[in-house]
Design a protein around this motif. Structure first.
Motif, PDB file in Angstrom:
ATOM      1  N   PHE A 165      -9.386   5.573   9.613  1.00 12.93           N
ATOM      2  CA  PHE A 165      -8.376   5.072   8.688  1.00 12.93           C
ATOM      3  C   PHE A 165      -7.443   4.080   9.379  1.00 12.93           C
ATOM      4  N   LEU A 166      -7.000   4.416  10.580  1.00 16.79           N
ATOM      5  CA  LEU A 166      -6.113   3.525  11.311  1.00 16.79           C
ATOM      6  C   LEU A 166      -6.798   2.202  11.657  1.00 16.79           C
ATOM      7  N   MET A 167      -8.070   2.265  12.011  1.00 16.15           N
ATOM      8  CA  MET A 167      -8.798   1.038  12.319  1.00 16.15           C
ATOM      9  C   MET A 167      -8.965   0.177  11.067  1.00 16.15           C
ATOM     10  N   MET A 168      -9.235   0.808   9.935  1.00 16.46           N
ATOM     11  CA  MET A 168      -9.379   0.063   8.689  1.00 16.46           C
ATOM     12  C   MET A 168      -8.062  -0.613   8.313  1.00 16.46           C
ATOM     13  N   ILE A 169      -6.958   0.111   8.416  1.00 21.84           N
ATOM     14  CA  ILE A 169      -5.648  -0.451   8.084  1.00 21.84           C
ATOM     15  C   ILE A 169      -5.252  -1.544   9.077  1.00 21.84           C
ATOM     16  N   PHE A 170      -5.469  -1.274  10.366  1.00 17.84           N
ATOM     17  CA  PHE A 170      -5.100  -2.251  11.388  1.00 17.84           C
ATOM     18  C   PHE A 170      -5.931  -3.526  11.258  1.00 17.84           C
ATOM     19  N   GLY A 171      -7.211  -3.404  10.896  1.00 18.00           N
ATOM     20  CA  GLY A 171      -8.054  -4.579  10.717  1.00 18.00           C
ATOM     21  C   GLY A 171      -7.544  -5.482   9.608  1.00 18.00           C
ATOM     22  N   THR A 172      -7.126  -4.873   8.483  1.00 18.15           N
ATOM     23  CA  THR A 172      -6.586  -5.670   7.382  1.00 18.15           C
ATOM     24  C   THR A 172      -5.284  -6.356   7.778  1.00 18.15           C
ATOM     25  N   VAL A 173      -4.386  -5.599   8.423  1.00 15.84           N
ATOM     26  CA  VAL A 173      -3.099  -6.171   8.834  1.00 15.84           C
ATOM     27  C   VAL A 173      -3.306  -7.280   9.859  1.00 15.84           C
ATOM     28  N   PHE A 174      -4.220  -7.070  10.798  1.00 12.13           N
ATOM     29  CA  PHE A 174      -4.504  -8.085  11.812  1.00 12.13           C
ATOM     30  C   PHE A 174      -5.086  -9.348  11.193  1.00 12.13           C
ATOM     31  N   SER A 175      -5.913  -9.172  10.163  1.00 13.86           N
ATOM     32  CA  SER A 175      -6.549 -10.320   9.519  1.00 13.86           C
ATOM     33  C   SER A 175      -5.539 -11.157   8.745  1.00 13.86           C
ATOM     34  N   VAL A 176      -4.650 -10.506   7.993  1.00 13.14           N
ATOM     35  CA  VAL A 176      -3.707 -11.257   7.159  1.00 13.14           C
ATOM     36  C   VAL A 176      -2.551 -11.836   7.973  1.00 13.14           C
ATOM     37  N   SER A 177      -2.345 -11.358   9.198  1.00 16.34           N
ATOM     38  CA  SER A 177      -1.253 -11.868  10.026  1.00 16.34           C
ATOM     39  C   SER A 177      -1.715 -12.863  11.084  1.00 16.34           C
ATOM     40  N   SER A 178      -3.012 -13.138  11.138  1.00 19.71           N
ATOM     41  CA  SER A 178      -3.534 -14.044  12.155  1.00 19.71           C
ATOM     42  C   SER A 178      -3.466 -15.485  11.667  1.00 19.71           C
ATOM     43  N   MET A 179      -3.243 -16.383  12.588  1.00 21.56           N
ATOM     44  CA  MET A 179      -3.199 -17.811  12.287  1.00 21.56           C
ATOM     45  C   MET A 179      -4.454 -18.542  12.753  1.00 21.56           C
ATOM     46  N   HIS A 180      -5.431 -17.818  13.283  1.00 23.18           N
ATOM     47  CA  HIS A 180      -6.662 -18.409  13.774  1.00 23.18           C
ATOM     48  C   HIS A 180      -7.836 -17.802  13.011  1.00 23.18           C
ATOM     49  N   TRP A 181      -8.856 -18.624  12.796  1.00 27.44           N
ATOM     50  CA  TRP A 181     -10.017 -18.148  12.071  1.00 27.44           C
ATOM     51  C   TRP A 181     -10.762 -17.072  12.831  1.00 27.44           C
ATOM     52  N   LEU A 182     -10.800 -17.141  14.133  1.00 18.79           N
ATOM     53  CA  LEU A 182     -11.446 -16.076  14.904  1.00 18.79           C
ATOM     54  C   LEU A 182     -10.681 -14.766  14.780  1.00 18.79           C
ATOM     55  N   GLY A 183      -9.352 -14.842  14.741  1.00 17.95           N
ATOM     56  CA  GLY A 183      -8.561 -13.634  14.539  1.00 17.95           C
ATOM     57  C   GLY A 183      -8.785 -13.038  13.155  1.00 17.95           C
ATOM     58  N   ILE A 184      -8.909 -13.889  12.159  1.00 16.54           N
ATOM     59  CA  ILE A 184      -9.197 -13.405  10.801  1.00 16.54           C
ATOM     60  C   ILE A 184     -10.553 -12.721  10.758  1.00 16.54           C
ATOM     61  N   TRP A 185     -11.531 -13.322  11.404  1.00 14.64           N
ATOM     62  CA  TRP A 185     -12.874 -12.732  11.420  1.00 14.64           C
ATOM     63  C   TRP A 185     -12.873 -11.401  12.166  1.00 14.64           C
ATOM     64  N   VAL A 186     -12.177 -11.321  13.278  1.00 17.28           N
ATOM     65  CA  VAL A 186     -12.110 -10.066  14.042  1.00 17.28           C
ATOM     66  C   VAL A 186     -11.434  -8.980  13.223  1.00 17.28           C
ATOM     67  N   GLY A 187     -10.360  -9.327  12.508  1.00 12.84           N
ATOM     68  CA  GLY A 187      -9.686  -8.341  11.674  1.00 12.84           C
ATOM     69  C   GLY A 187     -10.563  -7.814  10.553  1.00 12.84           C
ATOM     70  N   LEU A 188     -11.323  -8.687   9.921  1.00 13.68           N
ATOM     71  CA  LEU A 188     -12.240  -8.246   8.865  1.00 13.68           C
ATOM     72  C   LEU A 188     -13.344  -7.353   9.419  1.00 13.68           C
ATOM     73  N   GLU A 189     -13.828  -7.654  10.613  1.00 15.34           N
ATOM     74  CA  GLU A 189     -14.867  -6.817  11.205  1.00 15.34           C
ATOM     75  C   GLU A 189     -14.318  -5.454  11.620  1.00 15.34           C
ATOM     76  N   MET A 190     -13.088  -5.415  12.108  1.00 14.32           N
ATOM     77  CA  MET A 190     -12.471  -4.131  12.428  1.00 14.32           C
ATOM     78  C   MET A 190     -12.277  -3.289  11.173  1.00 14.32           C
ATOM     79  N   ASN A 191     -11.886  -3.940  10.102  1.00 16.58           N
ATOM     80  CA  ASN A 191     -11.763  -3.240   8.825  1.00 16.58           C
ATOM     81  C   ASN A 191     -13.106  -2.685   8.369  1.00 16.58           C
ATOM     82  N   LEU A 192     -14.160  -3.451   8.543  1.00 12.69           N
ATOM     83  CA  LEU A 192     -15.501  -2.996   8.170  1.00 12.69           C
ATOM     84  C   LEU A 192     -15.942  -1.814   9.017  1.00 12.69           C
TER      85      LEU A 192
END
Length: 351
Positions: free
Chosen positions: A12-39
């Protein structure tokens, strides 16, 4: 239960952290990493019951999300090739930039299950338990919706706005038509989610305020509805009225479905009305007709369920009320001989 799953809170924490990391990132690689962590955090929650249908749904979901992530990476690589920067705000006017934006928007729409990438959503959701369904239709939509809003704001391209509006109208129409052919509760809610995603994506093109209001209302109604369905454990719509929760719990499900359909003056109508009023001042107001048409079709089906439920409840009450009084015999007697009495009265009046 999910609490018996090892490391469930970590997922649950990884899913939540992945979403928060994705929406707060300013780089496309950070967005992709956040979505993968959420997955990675969401996939174990899908299969916590360890059933065959859960595993099949998890595999389908993983494949679709992997394709969407590949589209996102491909579009961001094209953008990097143009601007030599991974930042989201690094935009260059070029024909290759349009291709990269198209790939990124397609990836986000695919991850959400919006038309024309909606084909996977009903089959996946029909095989999941209620908790996974709740997370799928609420939390998993948050990051793609936010990123689509960012792309629409920084690109400011008319053709992209028209394309997203067309997809949102198609999603609303598919949600209305698909829900009319469903007898399972999960399948009905899947098509309802597809229709609501059309409204939310269209609201992104109008204003952030209307999108936030609509999404917040949708999350509240979905949370209440899925908690009641989790308590009742109802799989088919015909089971409403005969569940263990009683008539009040079944009636609350019907009311929540009507609220999802947008029947005034329920809560779901407020979100649709807000989007409708915001779109009246824009050049995309012509697309509202198709959104309303899809909502009317879904509301037609919900009202049919409501009337069936009311008639079923009325039948139960009337059977208990008139049991032992010969009420059915009286009805048959009136239908067989009532016409003859009327004829005799007319003859006597004539004489």
């Amino acid at each position: 239960m999910l609490s018996n799953l090892p490391f469930s809170y970590l997922f649950f924490l990884m899913m939540i952290f992945g979403t928060v990391f994705s929406v707060s990132s300013m780089h496309w690689l950070g967005i992709w990493v956040g979505l993968e962590m959420n997955l990675i955090g969401f996939l174990p929650i899908l299969v916590y019951k360890k059933g065959m249908l859960d595993s099949e749904a998890a595999v389908k979901y993983f494949i679709i999300q992997a394709i969407g992530s590949s589209f996102l990476v491909f579009g961001s690589l094209i953008m990097y090739n143009i601007s030599f920067s991974w930042e989201v705000l690094s935009l260059v006017s070029s024909k290759y930039f349009y291709v990269s934006v198209l790939f990124i928007i397609s990836s986000l729409l695919m991850k959400m299950g919006v038309f024309p990438f909606h084909f996977w959503f009903p089959s996946v959701m029909s095989s999941l338990p209620w908790l996974s369904c709740l997370l799928l239709v609420t939390w998993q939509k948050l990051a793609p919706v936010f990123l689509i809003g960012v792309m629409m704001e920084i690109s400011n391209m008319l053709w992209l706005t028209v394309l997203v509006c067309v997809m949102s109208c198609g999603s609303a129409f598919v949600g209305g038509v698909g829900g009319m052919n469903q007898s399972q509760v999960r399948g009905l809610l899947a098509y309802s989610s597809i229709g609501h995603m059309g409204w939310i994506v269209f609201a992104v093109c109008q204003s952030y305020h209307s999108m936030k209001v609509y999404f917040f209302i949708y999350v509240i109604i979905s949370l209440c509805l899925f908690l009641v369905l989790w308590y009742l454990d109802v799989s088919l719509m015909v089971d409403l009225g005969n569940s263990v929760g009683g008539l009040l719990a079944d009636f609350s499900v019907i009311v929540l479905l009507l609220s999802l359909g947008g029947l005034p003056p329920l809560l779901g109508f407020i979100g649709k009305w807000n989007v409708f009023m915001e779109s009246m001042n824009s050049s995309m107001s012509m697309f509202v007709f198709f959104l309303v048409l899809g909502s009317v079709m879904s509301l037609f089906y919900y009202l049919g369920l409501f009337f069936v439920f009311v008639l079923k409840v009325f039948g139960k009450i009337s059977s208990k009320l008139f049991k032992g009084l010969g009420f059915s015999k009286l009805i048959l007697f009136m239908n067989f001989f009532g016409g003859w009495f009327l004829i005799m009265f007319d003859v006597f009046e004539f004489i």
